[in-house]
Design an enzyme around this catalytic site. Structure first.
Site, PDB file in Angstrom:
ATOM      1  N   HIS A 307       0.857  -1.186   0.000  1.00  0.00           N
ATOM      2  CA  HIS A 307       0.000   0.000   0.000  1.00  0.00           C
ATOM      3  C   HIS A 307       0.892   1.234   0.000  1.00  0.00           C
ATOM      4  O   HIS A 307       1.938   1.259   0.619  1.00  0.00           O
ATOM      5  CB  HIS A 307      -0.904   0.025   1.245  1.00  0.00           C
ATOM      6  N   ASP A 365      -8.013  -5.090  -0.264  1.00  0.00           N
ATOM      7  CA  ASP A 365      -8.497  -5.948  -1.359  1.00  0.00           C
ATOM      8  C   ASP A 365      -8.166  -7.410  -1.176  1.00  0.00           C
ATOM      9  O   ASP A 365      -8.644  -8.251  -1.950  1.00  0.00           O
ATOM     10  CB  ASP A 365      -7.886  -5.448  -2.682  1.00  0.00           C
TER      11      ASP A 365
HETATM   12  C1  SDX Z   1      -6.123   0.093  -3.034  1.00  0.00           C
HETATM   13  O1  SDX Z   1      -4.410   4.644  -2.171  1.00  0.00           O
HETATM   14  C2  SDX Z   1      -5.294   3.990  -1.540  1.00  0.00           C
HETATM   15  O2  SDX Z   1      -5.691   4.323  -0.474  1.00  0.00           O
HETATM   16  C3  SDX Z   1      -5.802   2.777  -2.274  1.00  0.00           C
HETATM   17  C4  SDX Z   1      -6.860   1.955  -1.536  1.00  0.00           C
HETATM   18  C5  SDX Z   1      -8.121   2.751  -1.319  1.00  0.00           C
HETATM   19  O3  SDX Z   1      -8.851   2.429  -0.365  1.00  0.00           O
HETATM   20  O4  SDX Z   1      -8.409   3.645  -2.167  1.00  0.00           O
HETATM   21  O5  SDX Z   1      -6.348   1.539  -0.285  1.00  0.00           O
HETATM   22  C6  SDX Z   1      -7.267   0.728  -2.334  1.00  0.00           C
HETATM   23  O6  SDX Z   1      -5.859   0.442  -4.152  1.00  0.00           O
HETATM   24  C7  SDX Z   1      -5.254  -0.892  -2.289  1.00  0.00           C
HETATM   25  C8  SDX Z   1      -4.057  -1.395  -3.137  1.00  0.00           C
HETATM   26  C9  SDX Z   1      -4.546  -2.511  -4.073  1.00  0.00           C
HETATM   27  N1  SDX Z   1      -3.471  -2.853  -5.031  1.00  0.00           N
HETATM   28  C10 SDX Z   1      -2.846  -4.055  -4.962  1.00  0.00           C
HETATM   29  O7  SDX Z   1      -3.028  -4.887  -4.078  1.00  0.00           O
HETATM   30  C11 SDX Z   1      -1.884  -4.300  -6.118  1.00  0.00           C
HETATM   31  C12 SDX Z   1      -0.565  -4.853  -5.568  1.00  0.00           C
HETATM   32  N2  SDX Z   1       0.108  -3.754  -4.829  1.00  0.00           N
HETATM   33  C13 SDX Z   1       1.099  -2.990  -5.553  1.00  0.00           C
HETATM   34  O8  SDX Z   1       0.787  -2.742  -6.900  1.00  0.00           O
HETATM   35  C14 SDX Z   1       1.569  -1.774  -4.752  1.00  0.00           C
HETATM   36  O9  SDX Z   1       1.867  -2.210  -3.492  1.00  0.00           O
HETATM   37  C15 SDX Z   1       0.678  -0.543  -4.634  1.00  0.00           C
HETATM   38  C16 SDX Z   1       0.238  -0.045  -5.966  1.00  0.00           C
HETATM   39  C17 SDX Z   1      -0.513  -0.840  -3.794  1.00  0.00           C
HETATM   40  C18 SDX Z   1       1.499   0.551  -3.942  1.00  0.00           C
HETATM   41  O10 SDX Z   1       2.444   0.962  -4.842  1.00  0.00           O
HETATM   42  P1  SDX Z   1       3.580   2.043  -4.443  1.00  0.00           P
HETATM   43  O11 SDX Z   1       3.278   2.734  -3.186  1.00  0.00           O
HETATM   44  O12 SDX Z   1       3.821   2.873  -5.639  1.00  0.00           O
HETATM   45  O13 SDX Z   1       4.767   1.129  -4.086  1.00  0.00           O
HETATM   46  P2  SDX Z   1       5.781   0.623  -5.151  1.00  0.00           P
HETATM   47  O14 SDX Z   1       5.058   0.059  -6.321  1.00  0.00           O
HETATM   48  O15 SDX Z   1       6.778   1.689  -5.376  1.00  0.00           O
HETATM   49  O16 SDX Z   1       6.448  -0.608  -4.380  1.00  0.00           O
HETATM   50  C19 SDX Z   1       7.495  -0.382  -3.451  1.00  0.00           C
HETATM   51  C20 SDX Z   1       8.366  -1.621  -3.577  1.00  0.00           C
HETATM   52  C21 SDX Z   1       8.755  -1.919  -5.026  1.00  0.00           C
HETATM   53  O17 SDX Z   1      10.000  -2.573  -4.988  1.00  0.00           O
HETATM   54  P3  SDX Z   1      11.349  -1.661  -5.285  1.00  0.00           P
HETATM   55  O18 SDX Z   1      11.107  -0.944  -6.615  1.00  0.00           O
HETATM   56  O19 SDX Z   1      11.444  -0.702  -4.107  1.00  0.00           O
HETATM   57  O20 SDX Z   1      12.464  -2.666  -5.329  1.00  0.00           O
HETATM   58  O21 SDX Z   1       7.622  -2.789  -3.141  1.00  0.00           O
HETATM   59  C22 SDX Z   1       7.442  -3.679  -4.226  1.00  0.00           C
HETATM   60  C23 SDX Z   1       7.726  -2.903  -5.505  1.00  0.00           C
HETATM   61  O22 SDX Z   1       8.252  -3.770  -6.499  1.00  0.00           O
HETATM   62  N3  SDX Z   1       6.034  -4.103  -4.178  1.00  0.00           N
HETATM   63  C24 SDX Z   1       5.612  -5.355  -4.376  1.00  0.00           C
HETATM   64  C25 SDX Z   1       4.230  -5.305  -4.187  1.00  0.00           C
HETATM   65  N4  SDX Z   1       3.844  -4.053  -3.913  1.00  0.00           N
HETATM   66  C26 SDX Z   1       4.974  -3.310  -3.911  1.00  0.00           C
HETATM   67  N5  SDX Z   1       6.286  -6.508  -4.687  1.00  0.00           N
HETATM   68  C27 SDX Z   1       5.529  -7.606  -4.802  1.00  0.00           C
HETATM   69  N6  SDX Z   1       4.168  -7.666  -4.632  1.00  0.00           N
HETATM   70  C28 SDX Z   1       3.500  -6.518  -4.329  1.00  0.00           C
HETATM   71  N7  SDX Z   1       2.161  -6.550  -4.156  1.00  0.00           N
END
Ligand code: SDX
Length: 430
Positions: A307, A365
């Site tokens: 998140h 989710d």
């Molecule tokens: C919702 O914003 C909100 O409040 C959203 C929400 C709401 O109520 O409106 O809470 C609802 O959208 C919840 C999130 C649902 N999405 C998912 O579950 C999809 C999987 N999650 C990821 O796509 C990600 O964690 C996000 C999009 C939720 C957050 O993305 P960020 O903050 O931009 O974080 P990031 O992508 O920069 O990740 C940071 C690191 C990365 O690694 P590095 O580049 O630092 O090496 O963590 C890794 C990412 O690769 N990472 C994951 C991961 N999520 C982040 N690696 C594996 N699996 C994951 N799920």
């Protein structure tokens, strides 16, 4: 309330004083409004990770402490004591309603659930297998074609009518989309039912026999709507604010929010979680998929984990996980293998160094889809359910944005890395 300021000194020695503003709780903000004028530079924050876009009284999140409050009330207390209609009143009007206010508001919503009969013709034009989110955004966008008589955003009465119509009609539109996908006749709303009961009967009733509403299913839906109702300046809410900031009509702004929510990185994640669990299949495959999620060269991510704000735990995930267990037990659903797999996956990930280091915890989710599935709602409708809950948050933020006396159109700048100026080349010389 202004506190001290930040003093910025550029490499050339130009000094700029940037005011600091404090809110009720949470991080202060540095006002960079004068930066470009004084220093000739923009700030740069792709994805707005550390950028406050507005002042808001609606929802507060503390990602480290796992706190979520609607108008100051902890979501845990609202989940335990309130209803989605009461929480909707709170989000829209800022205070918990008196018994009389709640009765009047509930009556208003119950008596605005029908669609203009002409809108039902839209569903005859969609393919039978159209994705319900595509239908939802299209039909909500069309509402401005039907309700153009109340689009004066400067009129508080119009703002109220719009707010009530969105909240009341989204379940009806969602159910109509589901009925198209099911090949079943559209079921009209009923004013004698609660918000969640009404949605259940519009989804699952058929003209051929009476439909009995399961109180557990209605209770579970109502709780899920409370937990999805609002979440500060998330992607879809920011989209609604941005679209509304141009003066676009509020129905179109909400339709833009629906489109933004659909993405798998946002509200589309609940649908993606179930697809992921089905792909993983059983606990013996967890190792393999967690390794894929950690592999930088593999685009696979563990859906439902991570998140932007919660770096400890998503308080909603904890409540939903407990409710998923209760619903599966009470409904006597045998398909707990999916739930068992989800529990096992959560435990595995929470002990994995990568997930601990990246602070990736289950989010809202991760478990919600398991409940929707247990209620007989298909995966393609999961994000639609999210949209129904979030519609009141979008509406509350639109109202706050449109009523802001200092409001202006949202228009970010950029870092340009394209070609320097060059002259046109005639086609025969290319
Ligand atoms: C919702 O914003 C909100 O409040 C959203 C929400 C709401 O109520 O409106 O809470 C609802 O959208 C919840 C999130 C649902 N999405 C998912 O579950 C999809 C999987 N999650 C990821 O796509 C990600 O964690 C996000 C999009 C939720 C957050 O993305 P960020 O903050 O931009 O974080 P990031 O992508 O920069 O990740 C940071 C690191 C990365 O690694 P590095 O580049 O630092 O090496 O963590 C890794 C990412 O690769 N990472 C994951 C991961 N999520 C982040 N690696 C594996 N699996 C994951 N799920």
């Amino acid at each position: 309330m202004n506190k001290e300021s930040f003093r910025l000194i550029s490499p050339g020695g130009t000094e700029t004083e940037l005011p600091v503003h404090s809110g009720t709780v949470g991080p202060d903000v540095v006002d960079i409004g004068s930066l470009y004028k004084s220093q000739g530079v923009f700030t740069y924050d792709p994805g707005f990770v550390a950028t406050g876009s507005c002042v808001s009284d609606i929802t507060y999140i503390d990602g480290e402490q796992g706190i979520l409050m609607y108008r100051g009330y902890p979501v845990e207390q609202l989940a335990a004591n309130s209803s989605f209609i009461e929480v909707s009143y709170l989000l829209l009007y800022g205070e918990l309603p008196t018994a009389d206010e709640l009765q009047k508001f509930d009556h208003t919503i119950r008596t605005h659930t029908m669609l203009n009969e002409g809108m039902l013709n839209f569903f005859k034009g969609f393919r039978y297998d159209a994705h319900p989110m595509a239908m939802l955004s299209a039909v909500v966008g069309s509402m401005s074609a039907y309700y153009h008589d109340t689009l004066d955003s400067s009129d508080p009465v119009h703002r109220d009518i719009f707010s009530h119509r969105i909240l009341a009609k989204l379940p009806t539109i969602a159910a109509a989309a589901f009925k198209l996908n099911s090949g079943q006749p559209f079921i009209y709303p009923r004013n004698d039912l609660t918000y969640s009961e009404n949605l259940l009967q519009m989804l699952f009733a058929v003209p051929a026999e009476p439909y009995e509403i399961d109180p557990i299913a209605a209770e579970a839906l109502d709780l899920l709507f409370i937990l999805h109702a609002d979440h500060e300046q998330n992607c879809s809410t920011s989209t609604v604010r941005m679209a509304g900031s141009s003066g676009a009509n509020p129905y179109s702004a909400i339709a833009a929010g629906i489109s933004a929510l659909w993405g798998p990185a946002h509200g589309g994640a609940n649908e993606a979680v179930l697809k992921m669990l089905e792909e993983i299949g059983d606990t013996s495959q967890i190792d393999k998929y967690v390794a894929k999620a950690k592999d930088k060269n593999d685009p696979f991510r563990l859906m439902g984990f991570g998140h932007r704000v919660y770096k400890n735990f998503d308080p909603r995930a904890t409540i939903i996980r407990d409710m998923a267990h209760k619903v599966l037990e009470k409904l006597g659903r045998a398909d707990t293998p999916m739930f068992d797999l989800a529990l096992e996956l959560e435990q595995f990930a929470l002990q994995d160094d990568y997930f601990i280091e990246k602070k990736l915890y289950p989010n809202v989710d991760f478990y919600s889809g398991i409940i929707y599935r247990a209620l007989g709602i298909p995966t393609s409708m999961f994000t639609v359910m999210f949209a129904i809950g979030r519609s009141v948050g979008w509406t509350a933020h639109w109202r706050e944005m449109i009523a802001d006396p200092n409001g202006r159109i949202s228009r970010p700048r950029q870092l340009y890395t394209g070609s320097p100026a060059r002259d046109y080349v005639a086609i025969e010389k290319r």
